[in-house]
Design a protein around this motif. Structure first.
Motif, PDB file in Angstrom:
ATOM      1  N   MET A   1      -1.271   4.305 -13.688  1.00  0.00           N
ATOM      2  CA  MET A   1      -0.902   4.224 -12.420  1.00  0.00           C
ATOM      3  C   MET A   1      -1.448   2.594 -11.779  1.00  0.00           C
ATOM      4  SD  MET A   1      -1.618   7.646 -10.343  1.00  0.00           S
ATOM      5  CE  MET A   1      -0.729   7.095  -8.986  1.00  0.00           C
TER       6      MET A   1
ATOM      7  N   LYS B   1      -2.475  -3.736 -13.538  1.00  0.00           N
ATOM      8  CA  LYS B   1      -3.186  -4.326 -12.211  1.00  0.00           C
ATOM      9  C   LYS B   1      -2.877  -5.821 -11.973  1.00  0.00           C
ATOM     10  CE  LYS B   1      -7.440  -1.622 -12.335  1.00  0.00           C
ATOM     11  NZ  LYS B   1      -8.841  -1.670 -12.370  1.00  0.00           N
TER      12      LYS B   1
ATOM     13  N   ARG C   1       0.791  -1.196   0.029  1.00  0.00           N
ATOM     14  CA  ARG C   1       0.053  -0.046  -0.063  1.00  0.00           C
ATOM     15  C   ARG C   1       0.939   1.203  -0.065  1.00  0.00           C
ATOM     16  NH1 ARG C   1      -5.436  -0.333   0.878  1.00  0.00           N
ATOM     17  NH2 ARG C   1      -6.301  -2.233   2.139  1.00  0.00           N
TER      18      ARG C   1
ATOM     19  N   THR D   1       0.911  -6.102 -10.659  1.00  0.00           N
ATOM     20  CA  THR D   1       0.811  -5.780  -9.194  1.00  0.00           C
ATOM     21  C   THR D   1       0.225  -7.064  -8.581  1.00  0.00           C
ATOM     22  OG1 THR D   1       0.467  -3.535  -9.913  1.00  0.00           O
ATOM     23  CG2 THR D   1      -0.104  -4.010  -7.740  1.00  0.00           C
TER      24      THR D   1
ATOM     25  N   GLY E   1       2.936   6.866  -5.779  1.00  0.00           N
ATOM     26  CA  GLY E   1       2.489   7.273  -7.111  1.00  0.00           C
ATOM     27  C   GLY E   1       3.481   6.997  -8.177  1.00  0.00           C
TER      28      GLY E   1
ATOM     29  N   LEU F   1       2.587   2.054  -3.270  1.00  0.00           N
ATOM     30  CA  LEU F   1       1.636   2.385  -4.432  1.00  0.00           C
ATOM     31  C   LEU F   1       1.398   3.608  -4.120  1.00  0.00           C
ATOM     32  CD1 LEU F   1      -0.405  -0.845  -4.864  1.00  0.00           C
ATOM     33  CD2 LEU F   1       1.088   0.270  -6.261  1.00  0.00           C
ATOM     34  N   SER F   2       1.097   4.106  -2.837  1.00  0.00           N
ATOM     35  CA  SER F   2       0.802   5.443  -2.330  1.00  0.00           C
ATOM     36  C   SER F   2       1.525   6.655  -2.918  1.00  0.00           C
ATOM     37  CB  SER F   2       0.480   5.570  -0.840  1.00  0.00           C
ATOM     38  OG  SER F   2       1.755   5.535  -0.498  1.00  0.00           O
TER      39      SER F   2
ATOM     40  N   SER G   1      -2.346   0.251  -8.798  1.00  0.00           N
ATOM     41  CA  SER G   1      -3.206   0.333  -7.625  1.00  0.00           C
ATOM     42  C   SER G   1      -3.384  -0.998  -6.817  1.00  0.00           C
ATOM     43  CB  SER G   1      -4.719   0.719  -8.042  1.00  0.00           C
ATOM     44  OG  SER G   1      -5.333  -0.534  -8.789  1.00  0.00           O
TER      45      SER G   1
END
Length: 434
Positions: free
Chosen positions: A180, A149, A68, A152, A74, A71-72, A182
């Motif tokens: 991006m 996605k 998290r 990730t 960016g 990814l936060s 997520s």
């Protein structure tokens, strides 16, 4: 009366069959519910939620929070502004659990790291590569569109279910700057059926034929040199070996190279070349030089790119390497030293201080030659190791590449000319040219 008895027996048999069928339906329904519950529990293990036991898996929860956090941010843009880079998207326990002073000490004792790059369709090679390597490994994944996605999610699943990946592999993610990554909390479809490490690799196997070489959907360029730099920068060891993910080093390379560095003084301007080979798909990967030489002599193994670009590897001098002797079966040493000549593109172990790959080279052609050329101009010498080698799985043959390969090669050839001119300015005191 006889007919009446027959009817009674028939009714009993029919009733028994109906009971058995009903019991089977109940059993199947139970199995289905149990499997569904197990899947929901597995998913909640991965991503939390109402089905998860609080603090049942504190290390897994920490891993989730680290993802998290990664990814936060960016990500960051590369120098061209075309790509978004998530460095250390998922870090291994090997690097995560070390304090700064311990990490500095670790870089001295863990002399060599492996760095590699891939798209999602080649990530399945990680299983066999790590089985052979079993030491720190840094992997940069390039993904585009929906694959961002998926990449990730699957990298996270690998780090969750596979203990050896948890322990040793750092994942980095590169995508287009307009995309991006997520947290894959809402992407449950990616995780149906994932219950252990083997099931994650089975899922990756289904993606292995999605792209042909660099033919990514939307004519998106594969930034191989950027990926090499990202993977290389994700290591903390003194030396790094950068390879493609579908290549395999000889067994015990890590231990042998570590022993060699203790027995000899390595110069800062020296890189160690590993002769590269190709092997038929049907053959088992050799673990030692004698095994490799035996396959080489019967034509089951051949020099890397022998059919596509024999000049690109010929300066390695395969005949000399095959016939070179070593003092002991476990000793690794320098067999001979070479001066770089165009268009040699050797794979090598180098110190962390070697020049980065030029990131303007993308797709096919001149991406590794340009870096070897710069090493030459910068004054490096190329020392060929006596018993270390790399093997690519499968022969590379004409016609296997995507349709735009020749066009990309021509474009990068023009770029290479200007790159060589730039080296004259970058290394004004050097008398070497390429």
């Amino acid at each position: 009366m006889h007919l009446s008895k027959k009817c009674s027996v028939f009714k009993v048999v029919l009733s028994a069959l109906l009971i058995v069928a009903l019991l089977q339906l109940i059993y199947l329904s139970f199995l289905s519910r149990f499997h569904g519950k197990q899947q929901r529990y597995r998913y909640s293990e991965l991503f939390g939620g109402s089905g998860a036991k609080k603090n049942a898996y504190p290390d897994k929860n920490t891993r989730k929070e680290r993802l998290r956090y990664s990814l936060s941010s960016g990500g960051i843009f590369d120098n061209s502004g075309q790509y978004r880079v998530y460095k250390n998207l998922i870090k291994s326990d090997f690097t995560t659990n070390l304090k700064p002073e311990a990490a500095a000490e670790s870089s001295k004792t863990n002399v060599l790291a492996l760095a590699s790059h891939t798209t999602i369709n080649n990530l399945h090679h990680l299983e066999s590569l790590l089985e052979r390597w079993q030491n720190p490994l840094s992997v940069a994944i390039f993904a585009h569109g929906e694959d961002v996605k998926f990449a990730t999610a699957l990298a996270y699943a690998l780090s969750f279910f596979c203990p050896q990946i948890q322990a040793l592999v750092d994942f980095h993610l590169v995508c287009l700057s307009g995309e991006m990554a997520s947290f894959p909390e809402q992407d449950r479809e990616h995780f149906v059926g994932l219950e252990d490490c083997a099931s994650v690799f089975s899922r990756l196997e289904t993606y292995k034929d999605k792209h042909k070489n660099y033919a990514i959907s939307g004519n998106v360029s594969y930034p191989n040199n950027l990926l090499r730099n990202v993977a290389r920068g994700g290591t903390s060891s003194s030396f790094v070996l950068v390879i493609d993910i579908d290549m395999m080093p000889n067994a015990d390379l890590y231990q042998q190279f570590q022993a060699m560095t203790l027995s000899r003084e390595s110069a800062s301007d020296e890189v160690f070349v590993l002769p590269a080979f190709e092997i038929r798909h049907s053959r088992k990967m050799p673990t030692t030089k004698p095994e490799l030489v035996q396959l080489y002599q019967v034509g089951e193994v051949r020099p890397f790119y022998e059919e596509l670009c024999p000049r690109c590897q010929a300066p390695t001098n395969y005949s000399q390497w095959v016939n070179s002797r070593i003092r002991g079966t476990s000793n690794l040493e320098v067999a001979y030293t070479l001066t770089w000549v165009d268009p040699w593109e050797p794979f090598y172990i180098g110190p962390r201080t070697v020049p980065l790959y030029d990131e303007t080279f993308k797709q096919y052609g001149f991406n590794r030659i340009s870096q070897a050329c710069e090493l030459h101009v910068a004054g490096y010498r190329f020392s060929v190791l006596s018993s270390a080698f790399l093997v690519h799985r499968g022969f590379k043959i004409q016609g296997e590449f995507h349709a735009r390969k020749d066009e990309e090669n021509k474009r990068n050839r023009v770029l290479f000319r200007s790159f060589k001119e730039g080296l004259k300015t970058k290394y004004p005191s050097s008398t070497r040219r390429c």
